[in-house]
Design an enzyme around this catalytic site. Structure first.
Site, PDB file in Angstrom:
ATOM      1  N   GLY A  48       0.877  -0.807   0.201  1.00  0.00           N
ATOM      2  CA  GLY A  48      -0.063  -0.407  -0.363  1.00  0.00           C
ATOM      3  C   GLY A  48       1.161   1.065   0.030  1.00  0.00           C
ATOM      4  O   GLY A  48       1.282   1.867  -0.745  1.00  0.00           O
ATOM      5  N   SER A  73       6.742  -4.322  -2.352  1.00  0.00           N
ATOM      6  CA  SER A  73       5.943  -3.364  -2.479  1.00  0.00           C
ATOM      7  C   SER A  73       5.910  -2.669  -1.268  1.00  0.00           C
ATOM      8  O   SER A  73       7.492  -2.377  -0.672  1.00  0.00           O
ATOM      9  CB  SER A  73       4.339  -3.463  -2.778  1.00  0.00           C
ATOM     10  OG  SER A  73       4.360  -2.354  -3.465  1.00  0.00           O
ATOM     11  N   TRP A  74       5.105  -1.790  -0.917  1.00  0.00           N
ATOM     12  CA  TRP A  74       5.439  -1.002   0.377  1.00  0.00           C
ATOM     13  C   TRP A  74       5.507  -1.684   1.724  1.00  0.00           C
ATOM     14  O   TRP A  74       6.590  -1.267   2.384  1.00  0.00           O
ATOM     15  CB  TRP A  74       3.452   0.371   0.771  1.00  0.00           C
ATOM     16  CG  TRP A  74       4.140   0.605   1.758  1.00  0.00           C
ATOM     17  CD1 TRP A  74       3.130  -0.223   3.398  1.00  0.00           C
ATOM     18  CD2 TRP A  74       4.943   1.430   2.513  1.00  0.00           C
ATOM     19  NE1 TRP A  74       3.200   0.430   4.549  1.00  0.00           N
ATOM     20  CE2 TRP A  74       4.349   1.744   4.090  1.00  0.00           C
ATOM     21  CE3 TRP A  74       5.935   2.083   2.290  1.00  0.00           C
ATOM     22  CZ2 TRP A  74       4.974   2.716   5.088  1.00  0.00           C
ATOM     23  CZ3 TRP A  74       6.129   3.254   3.309  1.00  0.00           C
ATOM     24  CH2 TRP A  74       5.456   3.207   4.596  1.00  0.00           C
ATOM     25  N   ASP A 103       7.540  -5.907 -13.811  1.00  0.00           N
ATOM     26  CA  ASP A 103       6.247  -4.624 -12.802  1.00  0.00           C
ATOM     27  C   ASP A 103       6.155  -3.357 -13.307  1.00  0.00           C
ATOM     28  O   ASP A 103       7.177  -3.032 -13.965  1.00  0.00           O
ATOM     29  CB  ASP A 103       7.420  -4.996 -11.778  1.00  0.00           C
ATOM     30  CG  ASP A 103       7.090  -4.160 -10.004  1.00  0.00           C
ATOM     31  OD1 ASP A 103       5.544  -3.394 -10.084  1.00  0.00           O
ATOM     32  OD2 ASP A 103       6.779  -4.720  -8.768  1.00  0.00           O
ATOM     33  N   HIS A 160       3.557  -6.668 -10.742  1.00  0.00           N
ATOM     34  CA  HIS A 160       3.628  -6.835  -9.932  1.00  0.00           C
ATOM     35  C   HIS A 160       3.237  -7.484  -8.812  1.00  0.00           C
ATOM     36  O   HIS A 160       3.392  -7.729  -7.294  1.00  0.00           O
ATOM     37  CB  HIS A 160       3.671  -5.644  -9.108  1.00  0.00           C
ATOM     38  CG  HIS A 160       3.389  -4.730  -7.781  1.00  0.00           C
ATOM     39  ND1 HIS A 160       4.640  -4.285  -7.070  1.00  0.00           N
ATOM     40  CD2 HIS A 160       2.442  -4.284  -6.974  1.00  0.00           C
ATOM     41  CE1 HIS A 160       4.597  -3.855  -6.212  1.00  0.00           C
ATOM     42  NE2 HIS A 160       3.948  -4.006  -5.659  1.00  0.00           N
TER      43      HIS A 160
END
Length: 363
Positions: free
Chosen positions: A59, A134-135, A309, A341
């Protein structure tokens, strides 16, 4: 299933899972702050006496789901899933309480402290595996930089370093010139691969405001909505932001089903949390991770990154690997999958599970 529907689902993990979906052993809410009273929702899976794994979702605002426990051998690992501040089943959420409540005391420093609080509350005394995508990879690296003694290994997917150019690639692209040349290649960006989805994202913003798309979206989210028209605009913007990211997470998007990304409550929390963190440069000093990478050089780091990605391009993993090399280290594993991704793309899910199966035991 038609040939076309088989193509649309070709990159998504289905029968490749090594471990079945299981019920959580237990769950709870942990109060981690006051004014507002932030409470984290958490779940535990697998072996209660096993090696601890702290799972950090993406996120910001992506929240967890039970399927995320399927990367881990339930006989070996004790897996902790939790929803970060402002999203999922944690309280308050942006969707339910509004940004004026849920975004208060919601920064990277707070999230790192939350991991420590959860670790202590669940009785995890020694080092643990920290798994983030990711985050979640950003947060995992920041946590490890600040608490290296508590990290046995880092398992990172879809590296996100959060530099301005990383965000511009996904959110700015050719937006400034879109009205005159919607298919012009004015700058690098995700829009090159997803032009139809990009159109839907860009056209929420008036042409005169497209010179800074993230700022324009943030202005909508920060607006004190007093009319139904304004509330409708905020919801439309949140869903557009959320669906844009959700769709391009997959190398082969499901055109007819945005899933949770199209749900109002999820979108309102997800979009506004991301806009909040991005407007504040992730609440980190510039190049924070790269400049501090020496503090985690001794921790085994396993990296999986999709070659295609378009949310976190592969160059971000390359920058991280180069920074490690400058600190005299190399990743314990570095896998480039033929995927986009999402962690739920088949090659990426297989690679992450294989890494977890092969990790040496803690201690």
């Amino acid at each position: 299933m038609t040939d076309l529907s088989r193509l649309q689902s070709a990159s998504t993990v289905t029968d490749e899972w090594s471990y079945p979906q299981a019920e959580a052993n237990r769950s709870g809410l942990l109060q981690v702050d006051e004014a507002p009273d932030h409470k984290l929702y958490w779940e535990e899976y697998g072996n209660p006496d096993g090696e601890p794994v702290m799972f950090l979702h993406g996120g910001p605002g992506g929240a967890c789901a039970p399927v995320m426990a399927r990367f881990f051998d339930p006989a070996r690992y004790r897996v902790i899933l939790f929803d970060q501040r402002g999203c999922g089943k944690s309280v308050p959420t942006v969707a339910a309480a509004g940004p004026e409540v849920a975004l208060v005391r919601n920064t990277t420093d707070h999230l790192v402290n939350d991991i420590e609080a959860l670790r202590g509350a669940l009785g995890i005394e020694g080092p643990m595996h920290v798994f983030g995508g990711s985050w979640g990879s950003t947060l995992a690296l920041v946590y490890a930089i600040r608490h290296p003694a508590h990290v046995a290994s880092l398992i990172l997917r879809g590296i996100f370093l959060g530099a301005p150019e990383d965000l511009h690639y996904m959110y700015q692209g050719n937006a400034a010139s879109f009205a005159e040349s919607p298919y012009g290649l004015a700058a690098p960006g995700s829009y090159v691969t997803y032009p139809d989805e990009w159109k839907a994202f860009v056209e929420v913003i008036p042409a005169s405001d497209r010179g800074d798309m993230m700022a324009a979206y943030k202005a909508i989210f920060d607006m004190q909505a007093t009319t139904q028209e304004q509330r409708d605009l905020q919801l439309r913007a949140a869903i557009a932001w959320s669906v844009w990211e959700g769709t391009i997470s997959n190398m082969i998007p499901k055109d007819d089903d945005p899933g949770k990304f199209g749900e109002p409550d999820f979108a309102l929390s997800f979009a506004q949390l991301e806009a909040h963190y991005f407007a504040n440069a992730l609440f980190l000093e510039p190049d924070y991770i790269v400049r501090n990478i020496g503090k985690v050089a001794a921790i085994p780091m396993h990296i999986v990154h999709g070659r295609f990605d378009q949310i976190c391009p592969l160059t971000q993993a390359s920058r991280l690997v180069d920074a490690l090399a400058a600190a005299g280290a190399t990743p314990a594993t570095y896998v480039k999958t033929n995927a986009g991704h999402s962690a739920m793309e088949a090659q990426t899910a297989i690679a992450l599970t294989a890494i977890m199966d092969a990790l040496p035991p803690i201690g």
